[in-house]
Design an enzyme around this catalytic site. Structure first.
Site, PDB file in Angstrom:
ATOM      1  NE  ARG A 185       0.461  -0.521  -3.951  1.00  0.00           N
ATOM      2  CZ  ARG A 185       0.714  -0.997  -4.862  1.00  0.00           C
ATOM      3  NH1 ARG A 185       1.157  -2.068  -5.573  1.00  0.00           N
ATOM      4  NH2 ARG A 185       0.302  -0.228  -6.149  1.00  0.00           N
ATOM      5  CB  SER A 235      -2.733   5.453  -1.431  1.00  0.00           C
ATOM      6  OG  SER A 235      -1.744   6.506  -2.861  1.00  0.00           O
ATOM      7  CD  GLU A 305      -1.714   0.669  -1.140  1.00  0.00           C
ATOM      8  OE1 GLU A 305      -2.116   0.901  -1.819  1.00  0.00           O
ATOM      9  OE2 GLU A 305      -0.790   1.514  -1.132  1.00  0.00           O
TER      10      GLU A 305
HETATM   11  C1  LIG Z   1       4.872   9.999   0.014  1.00  0.00           C
HETATM   12  C2  LIG Z   1       4.361   8.559   0.182  1.00  0.00           C
HETATM   13  C3  LIG Z   1       4.044   8.232  -1.029  1.00  0.00           C
HETATM   14  C4  LIG Z   1       4.228   6.685  -1.263  1.00  0.00           C
HETATM   15  N1  LIG Z   1       3.826   6.158  -2.806  1.00  0.00           N
HETATM   16  C5  LIG Z   1       3.646   4.667  -2.530  1.00  0.00           C
HETATM   17  C6  LIG Z   1       3.344   4.306  -4.420  1.00  0.00           C
HETATM   18  O1  LIG Z   1       3.955   4.867  -5.193  1.00  0.00           O
HETATM   19  N2  LIG Z   1       3.076   2.695  -4.488  1.00  0.00           N
HETATM   20  C7  LIG Z   1       3.473   1.701  -3.207  1.00  0.00           C
HETATM   21  O2  LIG Z   1       2.985   0.945  -3.126  1.00  0.00           O
HETATM   22  N3  LIG Z   1       2.924   1.648  -1.983  1.00  0.00           N
HETATM   23  C8  LIG Z   1       3.587   3.925  -1.971  1.00  0.00           C
HETATM   24  N4  LIG Z   1       3.971   4.299  -0.353  1.00  0.00           N
HETATM   25  C9  LIG Z   1       3.725   3.653   0.532  1.00  0.00           C
HETATM   26  C10 LIG Z   1       4.942   3.161   1.458  1.00  0.00           C
HETATM   27  O3  LIG Z   1       6.048   3.695   0.764  1.00  0.00           O
HETATM   28  C11 LIG Z   1       5.244   1.264   0.821  1.00  0.00           C
HETATM   29  O4  LIG Z   1       4.348   0.658   0.930  1.00  0.00           O
HETATM   30  C12 LIG Z   1       6.319   0.815   0.607  1.00  0.00           C
HETATM   31  O5  LIG Z   1       6.877  -0.172  -0.204  1.00  0.00           O
HETATM   32  C13 LIG Z   1       6.013   0.450   2.176  1.00  0.00           C
HETATM   33  O6  LIG Z   1       7.888   0.296   2.464  1.00  0.00           O
HETATM   34  P1  LIG Z   1       8.289   0.356   4.344  1.00  0.00           P
HETATM   35  O7  LIG Z   1      10.116  -0.394   4.138  1.00  0.00           O
HETATM   36  O8  LIG Z   1       8.447   1.872   4.428  1.00  0.00           O
HETATM   37  O9  LIG Z   1       7.800  -0.335   4.608  1.00  0.00           O
HETATM   38  P2  LIG Z   1       7.183  -0.192   6.400  1.00  0.00           P
HETATM   39  O10 LIG Z   1       6.225   0.519   6.440  1.00  0.00           O
HETATM   40  O11 LIG Z   1       8.204  -0.084   7.410  1.00  0.00           O
HETATM   41  O12 LIG Z   1       6.247  -1.564   6.554  1.00  0.00           O
HETATM   42  C14 LIG Z   1       4.901  -1.737   5.988  1.00  0.00           C
HETATM   43  C15 LIG Z   1       4.798  -3.646   6.143  1.00  0.00           C
HETATM   44  O13 LIG Z   1       5.894  -4.587   4.999  1.00  0.00           O
HETATM   45  C16 LIG Z   1       6.929  -5.361   6.151  1.00  0.00           C
HETATM   46  N5  LIG Z   1       8.174  -4.876   5.529  1.00  0.00           N
HETATM   47  C17 LIG Z   1       9.453  -4.360   6.038  1.00  0.00           C
HETATM   48  N6  LIG Z   1       9.906  -5.128   6.236  1.00  0.00           N
HETATM   49  C18 LIG Z   1      10.661  -6.002   5.729  1.00  0.00           C
HETATM   50  C19 LIG Z   1      11.372  -6.643   5.350  1.00  0.00           C
HETATM   51  N7  LIG Z   1      12.494  -6.656   5.083  1.00  0.00           N
HETATM   52  N8  LIG Z   1      10.551  -8.022   5.275  1.00  0.00           N
HETATM   53  C20 LIG Z   1       8.790  -8.862   5.614  1.00  0.00           C
HETATM   54  N9  LIG Z   1       8.087  -7.861   5.901  1.00  0.00           N
HETATM   55  C21 LIG Z   1       8.342  -6.493   5.749  1.00  0.00           C
HETATM   56  C22 LIG Z   1       6.479  -4.235   7.563  1.00  0.00           C
HETATM   57  O14 LIG Z   1       5.921  -5.800   8.627  1.00  0.00           O
HETATM   58  C23 LIG Z   1       4.910  -3.836   7.437  1.00  0.00           C
HETATM   59  O15 LIG Z   1       3.962  -5.100   7.404  1.00  0.00           O
HETATM   60  C24 LIG Z   1       3.496   5.863  -0.306  1.00  0.00           C
HETATM   61  C25 LIG Z   1       4.174   6.731   0.805  1.00  0.00           C
HETATM   62  C26 LIG Z   1       4.609   7.902   1.305  1.00  0.00           C
HETATM   63  C27 LIG Z   1       4.819   8.149   2.919  1.00  0.00           C
END
Ligand SMILES: Cc1cc2nc3c(=O)[nH]c(=O)nc-3n(C[C@H](O)[C@H](O)[C@H](O)COP(=O)(O)OP(=O)(O)OC[C@H]3O[C@@H](n4cnc5c(N)ncnc54)[C@H](O)[C@@H]3O)c2cc1C
Length: 312
Positions: A185, A235, A305
Site C-alpha cells: 500500500r 479495510s 490503511e
Molecule cells: C468496498 C471497498 C472495497 C475495497 N477493496 C480494496 C481491495 O481489495 N484492495 C485495496 O487495495 N483497496 C481496496 N479498497 C480501498 C480503495 O478502493 C483503494 O485504496 C483504491 O485504490 C483507492 O482509489 P481512489 O481513487 O478511491 O483513491 P482516493 O481514496 O480518492 O485517494 C487515496 C489516496 O490516493 C491519492 N491519489 C488519488 N489519485 C491520485 C493520483 N492520480 N496520483 C497520486 N495519488 C493519488 C490520494 O491523494 C489519497 O492519498 C476498497 C474500498 C472499498 C470501499
C-alpha cells in the site's frame, strides 16, 4: 479568501470549458464512498494534464492548500471538511487507449481518473489478462497507483510499467519500472508527493472467455465476504505482519460493535461501515476503540490503511 472567491478564481483559470467542473463548498460526503465529511472550500475536476498543472501552479503561487482525490474510496474526510482546493481526478480525466503490442502481451494506457474496474473491463474485452483480481476495487487508476492497491495476492505493481506524473510545481516526470517504488500500500507517489496523470500497464494475451470467468469468480468471492451494500472505505487497517486485521478484531469480540452511525461490519470485521448517519468523528473514534482493544488483548498495534483528509 472565501470558498466562493477561490472557486471563482479556479473557474476563471480554466476558462469556459471548466463549466460544471469547479464547485464552491462541495459536500465531501457525496464524493467519498464512506459518505461522511464536510465541505471542501473548492472542488475542481481537471480534464487534461495542462489543467492539472495550471491548478497546481495557481495553488502554489497563492499559498492555497491542495488535497488530491480520486474516487474517495480509501479516505475519511473530517466533519469540518477540507480547507483550500480539492483536485479530483475522475471521469473528466479517464481516457483509456490501446498501446504497443509484443510477443504474448499488449500495453494499455489509462488516464489517472479512469476507474480500475473500467480499465479491467476494457482489457478483458481485448483478451488481456492481469487485472481480473483488482477489478472489484472501487478506485481510480491514480488512487490504485498511489496505494499499490491489491487483492487476492495480486497488486498494481505486477502490471504497471510506466507512469507520467506531475510534481507540486506542475513539472512533468516519467516514472519507469522499479522507480515506482511499490510496496505494501505504498509507492513513489506518496513518497515524493507526485500526482499520477497517465499510466501504462502491460497485460498478457489470453482467452477473453477465461478472463471473464476469473473476473466473475473474484467478484463472487468479494460479494460473499464483504459488506458491499453499505458505505465504507474497504479495510480500515493495514495487514499486521503475521496476522489478519479482521481476524484479530473478530477475536477481540468487536465484530458488529457500533459507535454512533459507524459499525464494525458484522460480515467482515476488517471493514467499518456507515450503518446510517455516521459522522467522520464516529468512524475515527470507533477505529481508535478497535485499535485500543486489539492492542490490549493481543499486543498487536493496528495501523490505519485508510487516509484521513481535511481539518481534524
Ligand atoms: C468496498 C471497498 C472495497 C475495497 N477493496 C480494496 C481491495 O481489495 N484492495 C485495496 O487495495 N483497496 C481496496 N479498497 C480501498 C480503495 O478502493 C483503494 O485504496 C483504491 O485504490 C483507492 O482509489 P481512489 O481513487 O478511491 O483513491 P482516493 O481514496 O480518492 O485517494 C487515496 C489516496 O490516493 C491519492 N491519489 C488519488 N489519485 C491520485 C493520483 N492520480 N496520483 C497520486 N495519488 C493519488 C490520494 O491523494 C489519497 O492519498 C476498497 C474500498 C472499498 C470501499
Amino acid at each position: 479568501m472565501t470558498a466562493e472567491a477561490l472557486a471563482r478564481d479556479l473557474a476563471a483559470l480554466l476558462g469556459p470549458a471548466a463549466a460544471g467542473r469547479v464547485f464552491a463548498n462541495e459536500p465531501m460526503d457525496r464524493r467519498t464512498t464512506f459518505r461522511v465529511g464536510g465541505p471542501a472550500d473548492a472542488f475542481v475536476s481537471p480534464a487534461s494534464t495542462l489543467e492539472i498543472a495550471a491548478v497546481l501552479r495557481f495553488c502554489r503561487e497563492r499559498g492555497v492548500p491542495l488535497t488530491l482525490l480520486g474516487n474517495g474510496s480509501n479516505v475519511v474526510v473530517s466533519d469540518r471538511g477540507i480547507r483550500g482546493a480539492v483536485l479530483a481526478l475522475g471521469e473528466d480525466f479517464a481516457r483509456i487507449e490501446e498501446g504497443e503490442r509484443g510477443e504474448g502481451f499488449r500495453e494499455v494506457h489509462a488516464q489517472a481518473g479512469a476507474r480500475l474496474a473500467v480499465l479491467a473491463a476494457f482489457a478483458g474485452r481485448l483478451g488481456l489478462s492481469g487485472l481480473e483480481a483488482l477489478s472489484g476495487i472501487p478506485g481510480t487508476v491514480g488512487g490504485a497507483l498511489r496505494m499499490n492497491a491489491g487483492a487476492y495476492e495480486h497488486c498494481m505493481q505486477e502490471v504497471v510499467v510506466r507512469t507520467e506524473a506531475l510534481d507540486a510545481d506542475g513539472t512533468a516526470h516519467a516514472v519507469e519500472g522499479a522507480a515506482h517504488r511499490f510496496g505494501y500500500r505504498a509507492s513513489v507517489f506518496e513518497d515524493r508527493g507526485l500526482i499520477a496523470a497517465r499510466t501504462t500497464v502491460r497485460l498478457a494475451v489470453d482467452d477473453p472467455k477465461r478472463i471473464a470467468e476469473r473476473t466473475a469468480d473474484y467478484g463472487q468471492r468479494r460479494r460473499a465476504s464483504q459488506p458491499l451494500d453499505l458505505p465504507s472505505a474497504g479495510s480500515v487497517f493495514r495487514r499486521p505482519p503475521g496476522h489478519y486485521a479482521g481476524r484479530l478484531i473478530e477475536e477481540a469480540g468487536l465484530k458488529g460493535v457500533s459507535l454512533g452511525g459507524a459499525q464494525v461490519s458484522p460480515k467482515h470485521a476488517g471493514f467499518i461501515v456507515n450503518a446510517g448517519g455516521a459522522t467522520a468523528a464516529d468512524v475515527r473514534d470507533l477505529m481508535e476503540q478497535v485499535r485500543r482493544t486489539v492492542e490490549q488483548r493481543t499486543g498487536v498495534r493496528l495501523e490505519p490503511e485508510i487516509l484521513f483528509l481535511g481539518e481534524w
